[in-house]
Design a protein around this motif. Structure first.
Motif, PDB file in Angstrom:
ATOM      1  N   SER A   1       9.065  79.395  87.827  1.00 42.74           N
ATOM      2  CA  SER A   1       7.773  78.862  87.391  1.00 42.74           C
ATOM      3  C   SER A   1       7.638  78.978  85.886  1.00 42.74           C
ATOM      4  O   SER A   1       7.040  78.136  85.240  1.00 42.74           O
ATOM      5  N   ASN A   2       8.223  80.034  85.318  1.00 42.17           N
ATOM      6  CA  ASN A   2       8.196  80.200  83.872  1.00 42.17           C
ATOM      7  C   ASN A   2       8.918  79.038  83.191  1.00 42.17           C
ATOM      8  O   ASN A   2       8.446  78.502  82.196  1.00 42.17           O
ATOM      9  N   PHE A   3      10.055  78.639  83.740  1.00 42.06           N
ATOM     10  CA  PHE A   3      10.803  77.500  83.202  1.00 42.06           C
ATOM     11  C   PHE A   3       9.939  76.243  83.236  1.00 42.06           C
ATOM     12  O   PHE A   3       9.841  75.509  82.258  1.00 42.06           O
ATOM     13  N   ASN A   4       9.282  76.013  84.373  1.00 39.32           N
ATOM     14  CA  ASN A   4       8.420  74.832  84.497  1.00 39.32           C
ATOM     15  C   ASN A   4       7.259  74.876  83.511  1.00 39.32           C
ATOM     16  O   ASN A   4       6.891  73.856  82.937  1.00 39.32           O
ATOM     17  N   ASP A   5       6.696  76.061  83.302  1.00 45.96           N
ATOM     18  CA  ASP A   5       5.619  76.208  82.315  1.00 45.96           C
ATOM     19  C   ASP A   5       6.117  75.819  80.931  1.00 45.96           C
ATOM     20  O   ASP A   5       5.432  75.123  80.187  1.00 45.96           O
ATOM     21  N   ILE A   6       7.316  76.273  80.590  1.00 46.14           N
ATOM     22  CA  ILE A   6       7.868  76.009  79.254  1.00 46.14           C
ATOM     23  C   ILE A   6       8.127  74.516  79.056  1.00 46.14           C
ATOM     24  O   ILE A   6       7.741  73.947  78.044  1.00 46.14           O
ATOM     25  N   ILE A   7       8.767  73.859  80.034  1.00 40.45           N
ATOM     26  CA  ILE A   7       9.138  72.451  79.839  1.00 40.45           C
ATOM     27  C   ILE A   7       7.943  71.505  79.970  1.00 40.45           C
ATOM     28  O   ILE A   7       8.037  70.344  79.618  1.00 40.45           O
ATOM     29  N   ASN A   8       6.813  71.997  80.481  1.00 41.22           N
ATOM     30  CA  ASN A   8       5.613  71.167  80.591  1.00 41.22           C
ATOM     31  C   ASN A   8       4.824  71.123  79.289  1.00 41.22           C
ATOM     32  O   ASN A   8       3.739  70.570  79.245  1.00 41.22           O
ATOM     33  N   SER A   9       5.390  71.663  78.237  1.00 40.17           N
ATOM     34  CA  SER A   9       4.728  71.685  76.939  1.00 40.17           C
ATOM     35  C   SER A   9       4.690  70.291  76.307  1.00 40.17           C
ATOM     36  O   SER A   9       5.571  69.470  76.545  1.00 40.17           O
TER      37      SER A   9
ATOM     38  N   ASP B   1       8.613  74.326  63.761  1.00 38.90           N
ATOM     39  CA  ASP B   1       7.634  74.367  64.856  1.00 38.90           C
ATOM     40  C   ASP B   1       7.566  73.081  65.657  1.00 38.90           C
ATOM     41  O   ASP B   1       6.767  72.976  66.580  1.00 38.90           O
ATOM     42  N   ARG B   2       8.357  72.087  65.294  1.00 39.98           N
ATOM     43  CA  ARG B   2       8.288  70.809  66.019  1.00 39.98           C
ATOM     44  C   ARG B   2       9.059  70.852  67.331  1.00 39.98           C
ATOM     45  O   ARG B   2       8.985  69.918  68.118  1.00 39.98           O
ATOM     46  N   ILE B   3       9.802  71.947  67.563  1.00 38.99           N
ATOM     47  CA  ILE B   3      10.594  72.041  68.802  1.00 38.99           C
ATOM     48  C   ILE B   3      10.669  73.489  69.277  1.00 38.99           C
ATOM     49  O   ILE B   3      10.593  74.410  68.479  1.00 38.99           O
ATOM     50  N   THR B   4      10.788  73.641  70.585  1.00 43.32           N
ATOM     51  CA  THR B   4      11.088  74.935  71.194  1.00 43.32           C
ATOM     52  C   THR B   4      12.510  74.833  71.724  1.00 43.32           C
ATOM     53  O   THR B   4      12.869  73.835  72.350  1.00 43.32           O
ATOM     54  N   ILE B   5      13.315  75.847  71.447  1.00 37.32           N
ATOM     55  CA  ILE B   5      14.686  75.874  71.971  1.00 37.32           C
ATOM     56  C   ILE B   5      14.818  77.112  72.846  1.00 37.32           C
ATOM     57  O   ILE B   5      14.510  78.217  72.409  1.00 37.32           O
ATOM     58  N   ILE B   6      15.249  76.899  74.087  1.00 36.19           N
ATOM     59  CA  ILE B   6      15.490  78.036  74.967  1.00 36.19           C
ATOM     60  C   ILE B   6      16.929  77.982  75.468  1.00 36.19           C
ATOM     61  O   ILE B   6      17.497  76.915  75.650  1.00 36.19           O
ATOM     62  N   LYS B   7      17.496  79.177  75.671  1.00 39.42           N
ATOM     63  CA  LYS B   7      18.865  79.289  76.158  1.00 39.42           C
ATOM     64  C   LYS B   7      18.812  79.899  77.549  1.00 39.42           C
ATOM     65  O   LYS B   7      18.099  80.869  77.765  1.00 39.42           O
ATOM     66  N   ILE B   8      19.571  79.300  78.462  1.00 42.03           N
ATOM     67  CA  ILE B   8      19.584  79.790  79.837  1.00 42.03           C
ATOM     68  C   ILE B   8      21.021  80.073  80.242  1.00 42.03           C
ATOM     69  O   ILE B   8      21.866  79.174  80.245  1.00 42.03           O
ATOM     70  N   ASP B   9      21.287  81.332  80.557  1.00 41.51           N
ATOM     71  CA  ASP B   9      22.607  81.772  81.003  1.00 41.51           C
ATOM     72  C   ASP B   9      22.786  81.336  82.457  1.00 41.51           C
ATOM     73  O   ASP B   9      22.058  81.794  83.342  1.00 41.51           O
ATOM     74  N   VAL B  10      23.742  80.438  82.701  1.00 42.62           N
ATOM     75  CA  VAL B  10      23.920  79.891  84.052  1.00 42.62           C
ATOM     76  C   VAL B  10      24.369  80.953  85.058  1.00 42.62           C
ATOM     77  O   VAL B  10      24.076  80.844  86.242  1.00 42.62           O
ATOM     78  N   ASP B  11      25.049  81.994  84.583  1.00 40.78           N
ATOM     79  CA  ASP B  11      25.493  83.046  85.493  1.00 40.78           C
ATOM     80  C   ASP B  11      24.320  83.908  85.959  1.00 40.78           C
ATOM     81  O   ASP B  11      24.313  84.414  87.075  1.00 40.78           O
ATOM     82  N   LYS B  12      23.320  84.077  85.105  1.00 42.42           N
ATOM     83  CA  LYS B  12      22.150  84.884  85.455  1.00 42.42           C
ATOM     84  C   LYS B  12      21.049  84.038  86.099  1.00 42.42           C
ATOM     85  O   LYS B  12      20.097  84.589  86.663  1.00 42.42           O
ATOM     86  N   ASN B  13      21.141  82.725  85.984  1.00 42.65           N
ATOM     87  CA  ASN B  13      20.110  81.822  86.503  1.00 42.65           C
ATOM     88  C   ASN B  13      20.755  80.706  87.334  1.00 42.65           C
ATOM     89  O   ASN B  13      20.527  79.526  87.100  1.00 42.65           O
ATOM     90  N   GLN B  14      21.559  81.108  88.313  1.00 41.62           N
ATOM     91  CA  GLN B  14      22.328  80.136  89.095  1.00 41.62           C
ATOM     92  C   GLN B  14      21.434  79.170  89.854  1.00 41.62           C
ATOM     93  O   GLN B  14      21.726  77.977  89.946  1.00 41.62           O
TER      94      GLN B  14
ATOM     95  N   LEU C   1      18.390  78.079  89.083  1.00 35.44           N
ATOM     96  CA  LEU C   1      17.824  77.099  88.149  1.00 35.44           C
ATOM     97  C   LEU C   1      18.898  76.101  87.702  1.00 35.44           C
ATOM     98  O   LEU C   1      18.661  74.889  87.663  1.00 35.44           O
ATOM     99  N   ALA C   2      20.087  76.598  87.386  1.00 36.54           N
ATOM    100  CA  ALA C   2      21.180  75.720  86.961  1.00 36.54           C
ATOM    101  C   ALA C   2      21.521  74.725  88.065  1.00 36.54           C
ATOM    102  O   ALA C   2      21.748  73.538  87.801  1.00 36.54           O
ATOM    103  N   GLN C   3      21.506  75.200  89.308  1.00 39.87           N
ATOM    104  CA  GLN C   3      21.794  74.333  90.444  1.00 39.87           C
ATOM    105  C   GLN C   3      20.688  73.279  90.590  1.00 39.87           C
ATOM    106  O   GLN C   3      20.961  72.104  90.794  1.00 39.87           O
ATOM    107  N   LYS C   4      19.445  73.718  90.472  1.00 38.21           N
ATOM    108  CA  LYS C   4      18.312  72.802  90.615  1.00 38.21           C
ATOM    109  C   LYS C   4      18.368  71.703  89.543  1.00 38.21           C
ATOM    110  O   LYS C   4      18.022  70.560  89.788  1.00 38.21           O
ATOM    111  N   GLN C   5      18.827  72.066  88.339  1.00 43.57           N
ATOM    112  CA  GLN C   5      18.930  71.109  87.233  1.00 43.57           C
ATOM    113  C   GLN C   5      20.268  70.365  87.251  1.00 43.57           C
ATOM    114  O   GLN C   5      20.570  69.612  86.342  1.00 43.57           O
TER     115      GLN C   5
END
Length: 99
Positions: free
Chosen positions: A2-10, A42-55, A57-61
């Protein structure tokens, strides 16, 4: 998740970098993304997602390889690409897709 969805809904564009610590090209992309952030500030937010720790989410995407970058705004995926790009290429894509 849900945190990921909150972030990308910006309203502010969000560049998501799906990476792995063992991935050489992912390590090459890190300083490039730092330069993109320095340029766009400030024109962009960049987030990094480790696929090994967030399998889940990586699968869903549907991340099949790393690094995979995705650009979201208001919850909508505007762009996606795997592999390493230059700072100039990434900035150009962000500006084209979000203006």
């Amino acid at each position: 998740m849900s945190n990921f969805n909150d972030i990308i809904n910006s309203e502010k564009p969000v560049l998501v970098d799906f990476f792995a610590t063992w991935c050489g090209p992912c390590q090459m992309l890190l300083p490039v993304l730092n330069q993109v952030k320095d340029s766009l500030q400030d024109r962009i937010t960049i987030i990094k997602i480790d696929v090994d720790k967030n399998q889940e989410l990586a699968q869903k995407q549907q991340v099949r390889g790393v690094p995979t970058m995705m650009l979201f705004q208001n919850g909508i995926q505007l762009w996606r690409q795997s592999g390493v790009l230059t700072k100039e290429e990434i900035i150009k894509i962000i500006l084209e897709k979000t203006n």
